[in-house]
Motif scaffolding. Structure first.
Motif, PDB file in Angstrom:
ATOM      1  N   GLU A  95       0.825  -1.212   0.000  1.00 57.54           N
ATOM      2  CA  GLU A  95       0.000   0.000   0.000  1.00 57.54           C
ATOM      3  C   GLU A  95       0.858   1.259   0.000  1.00 57.54           C
ATOM      4  N   MET A  96       1.938   1.238   0.739  1.00 57.20           N
ATOM      5  CA  MET A  96       2.818   2.398   0.737  1.00 57.20           C
ATOM      6  C   MET A  96       3.454   2.593  -0.635  1.00 57.20           C
ATOM      7  N   ALA A  97       3.796   1.491  -1.271  1.00 54.34           N
ATOM      8  CA  ALA A  97       4.336   1.583  -2.630  1.00 54.34           C
ATOM      9  C   ALA A  97       3.287   2.147  -3.588  1.00 54.34           C
ATOM     10  N   ARG A  98       2.048   1.687  -3.435  1.00 54.16           N
ATOM     11  CA  ARG A  98       0.960   2.185  -4.302  1.00 54.16           C
ATOM     12  C   ARG A  98       0.730   3.671  -4.089  1.00 54.16           C
ATOM     13  N   LEU A  99       0.657   4.089  -2.819  1.00 55.18           N
ATOM     14  CA  LEU A  99       0.383   5.493  -2.516  1.00 55.18           C
ATOM     15  C   LEU A  99       1.531   6.396  -2.955  1.00 55.18           C
TER      16      LEU A  99
END
Length: 432
Positions: A199-203
């Motif tokens: 999720e951090m990579a996506r955001l």
């Protein structure tokens, strides 16, 4: 003469009251906050160059196994909610006192009802990020059972001030507010960590996210305490033993879901994420229960820092954290030991509310150690975690001096004031 003799104590009293008022005024203006350096704090405990911002985000991990309701009919999958707190480098001038809302107690316990309290930090809610030429390394923080995303703010704020984006997870079913069956923690801990990384990579790629161009998820550290350490060891490549998976599977309503996280399982081997460069495991739970065998621990191939108390009566020391350290033969690893400390080598100090008369003793013991001052432990943790992450995530070769030295030749450890490294041991073993 009599009048002068009477005036002396009166004037002395007035001066004392005035000085006390000034002192109290200064204390009120700058209260001690979790993580602030004590006079004997080691060198790298001090905050870094950045102000700190903080934001809260709610995430949903879709279609996860509903392990607590497994076999009870209905859908076996659910959308698992995860609340996370993100600390990050912020623009100068935005470092303020912040009040965090927390609870002590245990959800559902008659003896330990939930009691709300507040404590202070040094960060600014929703501050503007301090974007740099390059994105900042990512640090994921995982609490114990039970705990919360606010359990280690002394460390999360400190690391953010040094140029890291730090995300701490509220692990559903394992916080003070929502504590539920232990099976959920056994199954979900490593899965939560990997999901939050994704999720951090996506955001970081999402145009409308404050994390855009701020976080480098390809350069990640995972920090875990107790059950968080259990998850970190697994995520790093320490596959669970087949015997442990079978035992815990039987606990979880007959499910064999943990078999997917065992050593040698193709799905587990494929899940080992190269974006995670290092782990820091405080008092990792599980070794005493046979969670890992030699083959499993040999799967850890990234640098690791283990931190433990020599009298840990929850995770164990000789047959617990130290055994994990010794078994991780393919990891370049360090073991920091607090002599005579028990399990609590990672949390913030006890809140003032835990000291009030009539409180259950476990509200105090959730945070405190019987021998060590928790503020002292916090400062030492800040120092060594800063050195360890600095070497491996930021390439600060000069920080190696704080980690690798001959303890017998050094009367004072590098970065420590004279006579202040007493009660500590630091061991290092290179990877095979």
């Amino acid at each position: 003469m009599t009048k002068n003799r009477l005036l002396v104590p009166i004037l002395t009293s007035i001066l004392f009251i005035c000085s006390l008022s000034v002192s109290l005024g200064q204390s009120a203006a700058k209260p001690f906050v979790y993580g602030d350096p004590l006079p004997d704090a080691p060198e790298l405990a001090a905050r870094g160059e950045y102000a700190v911002g903080v934001q809260t985000i709610d995430l949903i991990h879709k279609n996860q196994l509903d392990i607590l309701n497994y076999g009870k009919g209905g859908d076996s999958l659910y959308n698992r909610p995860l609340k996370v707190e993100i600390w990050y480098p912020a623009e100068a001038g935005t470092n303020e006192l912040i009040s965090y809302d927390e609870v002590m107690g245990q959800n559902g316990s008659k003896d330990r009802p939930l009691i709300p309290f507040k404590f202070l930090g040094r960060a600014t809610r929703d501050a503007k990020p301090a974007y740099a030429d390059a994105a900042f390394p990512l640090v994921i923080v995982s609490h114990g059972y039970t705990g919360s995303r606010y359990l280690m703010t002394y460390l999360t704020e400190n690391l953010a001030s040094k140029g890291y984006v730090v995300v701490a997870i509220d692990h559903t079913d394992a916080t003070f507010r929502d504590a539920a069956g232990f099976q959920s923690t056994l199954l979900n801990r490593s899965l939560d960590d990997l999901f939050v990384l994704n999720e951090m990579a996506r955001l970081s790629q999402q145009t409308d996210s404050f994390l855009k161009n701020l976080v480098d998820s390809d350069n990640t550290a995972l920090i875990g305490y107790s059950m968080g350490g259990y998850g970190a060891v697994n995520v790093a490549g320490g596959g669970y033993s087949p015997q442990a998976a079978q035992f815990f599977g039987s606990m979880a309503g007959g499910s064999k879901a943990l078999l997917k996280r065992t050593v040698g399982n193709p799905e587990f081997e494929a899940s080992i994420d190269p974006r995670i460069k290092v782990i820091v495991a405080f008092a990792p739970w599980g070794m005493q229960r046979g969670v890992w065998n030699a083959e499993g621990l040999a799967g850890i191939k990234i640098p690791s820092l283990f931190v433990a108390g020599s009298k840990d009566d929850i995770s164990g020391y000789e047959d617990g954290t130290k055994a994990i350290y010794e078994g991780a033969v393919n990891s370049d690893r360090h073991l920091l030991t607090y002599i005579d400390a028990r399990h609590n080598t990672a949390p913030n100090p006890p809140p003032a509310e835990a000291l009030e008369p009539g409180r259950h003793i476990d509200e105090y013991l959730r945070y405190a150690d019987s021998v060590w001052d928790m503020r002292r432990i916090n400062n030492i943790n800040q120092h060594f975690v800063t050195a360890f992450l600095g070497v491996h995530l930021k390439g600060k070769e000069e920080y190696k001096a704080f980690l690798d030295f001959d303890q017998e030749e050094k009367k004072a450890w590098p970065g420590f004031k004279p006579r202040t490294s007493i009660g500590l041991e630091l061991d290092h073993q290179s990877a095979n």
